[in-house]
Design an enzyme around this catalytic site. Structure first.
Site, short mmCIF file in Angstrom:
data_model
loop_
_atom_site.label_atom_id
_atom_site.label_comp_id
_atom_site.label_asym_id
_atom_site.label_seq_id
_atom_site.Cartn_x
_atom_site.Cartn_y
_atom_site.Cartn_z
N ARG A 1 39.75 31.32 21.77
CA ARG A 1 38.42 31.32 21.15
C ARG A 1 38.29 30.36 19.98
NH1 ARG A 1 39.10 35.62 23.78
NH2 ARG A 1 41.15 35.48 22.83
N THR A 2 39.24 30.42 19.05
CA THR A 2 39.08 29.61 17.84
C THR A 2 39.06 28.13 18.21
OG1 THR A 2 40.21 31.33 16.60
CG2 THR A 2 39.99 29.20 15.52
N LYS B 1 59.64 16.04 17.95
CA LYS B 1 60.71 15.11 17.53
C LYS B 1 61.14 15.38 16.10
CE LYS B 1 58.68 11.40 20.32
NZ LYS B 1 57.92 10.15 20.21
N ARG C 1 45.64 25.26 12.84
CA ARG C 1 46.19 26.61 12.99
C ARG C 1 47.71 26.46 13.02
NH1 ARG C 1 44.78 31.37 17.16
NH2 ARG C 1 43.15 31.60 15.60
N HIS D 1 42.30 33.99 7.85
CA HIS D 1 41.59 33.39 8.99
C HIS D 1 40.10 33.32 8.62
CE1 HIS D 1 40.51 32.22 12.93
NE2 HIS D 1 41.17 33.11 13.65
C1 NCD Z 1 42.96 36.29 16.09
C2 NCD Z 1 43.98 35.38 15.44
O1 NCD Z 1 44.41 34.40 16.00
O2 NCD Z 1 44.34 35.72 14.32
N1 NCD Z 1 42.26 35.74 17.15
C3 NCD Z 1 41.26 34.86 16.94
O3 NCD Z 1 41.38 33.90 16.22
N2 NCD Z 1 40.10 35.12 17.53
C4 NCD Z 1 43.47 37.63 16.36
C5 NCD Z 1 44.77 37.82 17.07
O4 NCD Z 1 45.45 36.88 17.45
O5 NCD Z 1 45.11 38.99 17.26
#
Ligand code: NCD
Length: 360
Positions: free
Chosen positions: A55-56, A84, A105, A133
């Protein structure tokens, strides 16, 4: 250290008025998308995903494409020069030079702030280990505003892995800045909310209680925010096995909830919500994921237009003192200045927010 760019590392680095502006703009984008279709034309967004994401990542990518911009990046560091042995600093330096905005991320706490220290464009934190997040929280704020019509006076139940779940950390920090929100933290004693988050709630005048019973909490809630047990953050498979399946929301349990309670979940779901609950009109998690695309459109646009400079490190480096949190980025990328706020015997790491108690 002040960066020449606007970065979004922690939502609480910005005032609530800024968040509200993003939300209002997202609502306008939802209502009049045609007005924004070319607003990022000619701009490039880089996405560095060192950790899995559906999703993100894709909502960020779709957001940029819907604004008329284009995207570059990786979703598997093993196909980049990271495999590497390239460090975070060098990757960030190069890709930020190719991009107008960078989304990162990373599995390590504080990585987004570390990346922003060297980036030549705005950096957006799309999740740093079990820490924060902020863009999921913007998604959650938009969902609450659109569905509950308010961000104040809510009783919010947070259930599952409150220790490692970065989404609930950011959500508590943000929702405690709106008036009269009360949190019911539902978890086992091993997976309780970290104390630095509880301190932030208290500091903002928010209230909370802790329980291990989902059934007892359910009738009191306006919002139930479910989370999965974060398997990848456990030290051993045995510790994860001991925690998984503790909380499962079923259609039977939903009978205990108010008729207008909403169920949210950042997703992915493992088995903490029974699939049959999806048919309950109070199950909002799929709609929530769509709100995420609109708020990210609003965020990208704002970051590209903003001239704000961001204070990334405000504290001090103390000779011979390092962060004791093994999950902190300063213990992986050794060139980083080990900077702390606070004085005397209590110092707080500026990357991971862990408190360091010094003995004299
Ligand atoms: C979450 C995350 O990555 O922290 N998901 C997200 O970004 N929608 C929640 C999770 O991984 O449980």
């Amino acid at each position: 250290m002040i960066s020449a760019y606007p970065h979004l590392i922690d939502l609480n680095d910005y005032p609530v008025t800024w968040w509200n502006g993003l939300l209002a703009q997202a609502e306008d984008i939802m209502n009049r998308p045609f007005l924004y279709a070319n607003s990022c034309s000619g701009k490039i967004m880089g996405t560095l995903f060192y950790e899995p994401s559906t999703r993100t990542q894709m909502s960020f990518q779709t957001a940029m494409l819907r604004l008329g911009g284009t995207i570059i990046g990786f979703d598997n560091p093993q196909t980049s020069s990271v495999a590497k042995g390239e460090n975070l600093k060098d990757t960030t330096k190069i890709i930020s030079g190719y991009s107008d905005v960078l989304v990162i991320r990373h599995p390590t706490v504080g990585a987004a702030k570390a990346a922003a220290l060297t980036a030549d464009c705005p950096v957006i934190n799309a999740g740093d280990g079990g820490h924060l997040h902020p863009t999921q929280t913007l998604t959650d704020l938009l969902t609450l505003k659109a569905e509950k019509k308010t961000l104040s006076g809510l009783t919010i139940g947070l259930c599952g892995d409150l220790l490692n779940g970065r989404t609930v950390h950011s959500l508590c920090k943000a929702m405690s800045c709106y008036e009269n929100n009360h949190f019911i933290m539902i978890s086992t004693k091993e997976l309780k909310m970290p104390s630095y988050i509880k301190d932030t709630i208290r500091a903002h005048g928010g209230t909370f209680e802790e329980t291990d019973s989902l059934e007892e909490a359910l009738p009191k809630l306006d919002v139930l925010y479910m989370t999965r047990i974060q398997r990848e953050r456990f030290a051993s498979p045995e510790e994860y096995e001991a925690q998984k399946d503790t909380y499962i929301l079923t259609t039977q349990k939903m009978k205990l909830a108010k008729p207008d309670m909403i169920v949210m979940h950042p997703l992915p779901r493992v088995d903490e919500i029974e699939v049959a609950v999806d048919d309950d009109p109070r199950a909002l998690y799929f709609k929530q994921a769509k709100y995420g695309m609109y708020i990210r459109m609003s965020l990208i646009l704002t970051m590209l237009q903003s001239t704000i400079k961001t204070e990334l490190l405000a504290g001090q480096v103390h000779k011979g003192i390092a962060c004791k949190n093994p999950k902190c980025i300063t213990n992986q990328e050794y060139y980083l200045p080990k900077s702390f706020t606070g004085t005397g015997t209590t110092l707080t790491c500026e990357y991971c927010d862990e408190r360091l108690l010094l003995e004299h």
